[in-house]
Design a protein around this motif. Structure first.
Motif, PDB file in Angstrom:
ATOM      1  N   GLU A  85     -48.751  37.495   1.412  1.00  0.00           N
ATOM      2  CA  GLU A  85     -47.670  37.272   2.380  1.00  0.00           C
ATOM      3  C   GLU A  85     -46.322  37.134   1.673  1.00  0.00           C
ATOM      4  O   GLU A  85     -45.317  37.739   2.064  1.00  0.00           O
ATOM      5  CB  GLU A  85     -47.945  35.997   3.206  1.00  0.00           C
ATOM      6  CG  GLU A  85     -46.842  35.710   4.222  1.00  0.00           C
ATOM      7  CD  GLU A  85     -46.853  34.270   4.733  1.00  0.00           C
ATOM      8  OE1 GLU A  85     -47.295  33.360   3.986  1.00  0.00           O
ATOM      9  OE2 GLU A  85     -46.404  34.059   5.869  1.00  0.00           O
ATOM     10  N   LEU A  86     -46.305  36.341   0.591  1.00  0.00           N
ATOM     11  CA  LEU A  86     -45.067  36.102  -0.150  1.00  0.00           C
ATOM     12  C   LEU A  86     -44.521  37.411  -0.730  1.00  0.00           C
ATOM     13  O   LEU A  86     -43.322  37.701  -0.630  1.00  0.00           O
ATOM     14  CB  LEU A  86     -45.329  35.085  -1.272  1.00  0.00           C
ATOM     15  CG  LEU A  86     -44.124  34.647  -2.096  1.00  0.00           C
ATOM     16  CD1 LEU A  86     -43.124  33.870  -1.231  1.00  0.00           C
ATOM     17  CD2 LEU A  86     -44.568  33.772  -3.282  1.00  0.00           C
ATOM     18  N   LEU A  87     -45.419  38.206  -1.321  1.00  0.00           N
ATOM     19  CA  LEU A  87     -44.989  39.489  -1.910  1.00  0.00           C
ATOM     20  C   LEU A  87     -44.420  40.407  -0.830  1.00  0.00           C
ATOM     21  O   LEU A  87     -43.379  41.037  -1.016  1.00  0.00           O
ATOM     22  CB  LEU A  87     -46.158  40.161  -2.635  1.00  0.00           C
ATOM     23  CG  LEU A  87     -46.543  39.548  -3.991  1.00  0.00           C
ATOM     24  CD1 LEU A  87     -47.874  40.116  -4.476  1.00  0.00           C
ATOM     25  CD2 LEU A  87     -45.453  39.796  -5.040  1.00  0.00           C
ATOM     26  N   CYS A  88     -45.095  40.466   0.317  1.00  0.00           N
ATOM     27  CA  CYS A  88     -44.626  41.343   1.397  1.00  0.00           C
ATOM     28  C   CYS A  88     -43.290  40.851   1.948  1.00  0.00           C
ATOM     29  O   CYS A  88     -42.369  41.645   2.164  1.00  0.00           O
ATOM     30  CB  CYS A  88     -45.676  41.437   2.503  1.00  0.00           C
ATOM     31  SG  CYS A  88     -47.125  42.385   1.999  1.00  0.00           S
ATOM     32  N   ASN A  89     -43.176  39.551   2.161  1.00  0.00           N
ATOM     33  CA  ASN A  89     -41.918  39.003   2.676  1.00  0.00           C
ATOM     34  C   ASN A  89     -40.757  39.265   1.739  1.00  0.00           C
ATOM     35  O   ASN A  89     -39.644  39.526   2.168  1.00  0.00           O
ATOM     36  CB  ASN A  89     -42.039  37.495   2.920  1.00  0.00           C
ATOM     37  CG  ASN A  89     -42.825  37.191   4.188  1.00  0.00           C
ATOM     38  OD1 ASN A  89     -43.062  38.089   5.004  1.00  0.00           O
ATOM     39  ND2 ASN A  89     -43.249  35.956   4.347  1.00  0.00           N
TER      40      ASN A  89
END
Ligand SMILES: *Cc1c(COP(=O)(O)O)cnc(C)c1O
Length: 386
Positions: A85-89
């Motif tokens: 999630e963090l990488l995508c955000n």
């Protein structure tokens, strides 16, 4: 038996190791078994983004180690989901596949690129254009992807379907892509192992436009350039391009093995159950450490990376014995009058650990190295280069 002779006797001789045995360290400082202190300008080849034994990272890893170190990918775990999630955000990418190394991240990218094309266009559209002087890994397929003849000896047969274009020559990419009915173009934006060569901005944007127009996937290998190393979270941001697939590893784990392949809008649905996998991929401990690393690569840190980069370019660019300085952010290559290997040895004697890339001296310091340590290291390097 000394550790050196034990290692020489029993560890496969794939590495030309330097004659020191490291025992411990803190941040940008490493210590050998004789108690000698070194400033680390290599970070385990861009892996220890915040130096070694960084407190925050170590605590994140230890906390997860006490909860759950491994489970198969048949179950959900929090660190893996949160890191994705963090990488995508932070990147605008849509999905992430986790593996254990840069080569594996690229293998996944290659498989996904071919599958995308196969499902849409059928057989025969599988060639991937890479660049001369590139480096994409050590597996048979990623060696084949690597555009250097010296890597294409003795291990034949290699995986088919790679052709090598000239870096900074858009026509060369277009010609090869058309002649070979290519499904993807794969490249590093700063060629690391190939000599720390930053690609021209125009070349990168022109290739991206060509790929986009022809539904050829743009795969960016950010194994080394990624995770803050070049002054942005990923280098592609500074080139103003939007890749279809991004692979990364090295600095992502902050010291533990992890690879990631990120998929954009076009490619997010390519991998389906059973089409790819990895026993250790998404390991909770590695992901917990990586989450800590990625969450701390903010604008403040990136501004520091850029400022330190400018300092190094300025100091070494005008130093005696230096022919040129190349690279981006804290990924720097120095072309020297003297032999690079001699300089590496002299720096080591003086307590500074540096690397080489081809015939250049290569610097990959921790992103958070203090100015004090950096100045000390740069002064030693200058002395050894002249
Ligand atoms: C280091 C590197 C790789 C290979 O990574 P491993 O973790 O050693 O498999 C691939 N691509 C680039 C650009 C690299 O710098």
């Amino acid at each position: 038996m000394s550790i050196t002779s034990l290692d020489n006797s029993f560890v496969a001789s794939t590495y030309g190791r330097f004659p020191i045995e490291l025992s411990h360290g803190k941040g940008a400082k490493l210590y050998d078994t004789n108690g000698k202190e070194y400033i680390d300008m290599g970070t385990g080849i861009a892996v220890n983004a915040f130096g070694v034994c960084d407190d925050e990272w170590t605590n994140a890893v230890k906390a997860q180690l006490d909860k759950l170190a491994h489970t198969s990918n048949l179950y959900y775990t929090e660190p893996c989901a949160k890191l994705a999630e963090l990488l995508c955000n932070k990147t605008g990418m849509k999905k992430v596949f986790f593996s254990n190394s840069g080569a594996e991240a690229n293998e996944c990218a290659i498989k996904a690129a071919r599958r995308y094309s196969f499902q849409k266009y059928g057989e025969g559209r599988s060639t991937i254009v890479t660049l001369k002087q590139s480096f994409h890994g050590r597996t048979i397929t990623t060696l084949a992807a690597t555009g250097q003849d010296s890597f294409h000896t003795e291990f034949a047969p290699f995986t088919e379907g790679f052709v090598y274009a000239e870096a900074n020559n858009t026509q060369s990419v277009i010609d090869l892509a058309k002649q070979n009915n290519a499904c993807a173009v794969m490249m590093e934006l700063v060629q690391g192992e190939g000599g720390v060569m930053k690609l021209d901005n125009d070349f990168a944007t022109d290739v991206a436009a060509f790929c986009n127009k022809n539904d050829i996937l743009l795969v960016i290998d950010e194994v080394q350039t990624g995770n803050g190393r070049t002054g942005s979270l990923y280098a592609f941001e500074q080139f103003g391009i939007i890749p279809d697939i991004v692979s990364t590893a090295k600095g992502l784990g902050g010291g533990l093995p992890i690879g990631a392949t990120m998929f954009g809008e076009k490619t997010e649905g390519v991998l389906t159950p059973g089409s790819h996998g990895s026993t250790f991929g998404g390991n909770p401990v590695c992901c917990a450490g990586a989450y800590n690393i990625i969450s701390r690569i903010d604008n403040k840190l990136l501004d520091e990376v850029k400022a330190k980069s400018e300092y190094i370019f300025k100091e070494l660019g005008s130093a005696k014995g230096v022919k040129s300085v190349s690279g981006m952010g804290l990924m720097i290559g120095i072309e020297t009058e003297k032999d690079a290997k001699e300089i590496v040895a002299a720096c080591r004697e003086q307590g500074v650990l540096v690397l080489t890339a081809k015939t250049k001296v290569r610097l990959l310091p921790p992103l958070n190295i203090t100015m004090q340590d950096l100045e000390k290291a740069v002064n030693v390097i200058k002395e050894c280069i002249k």
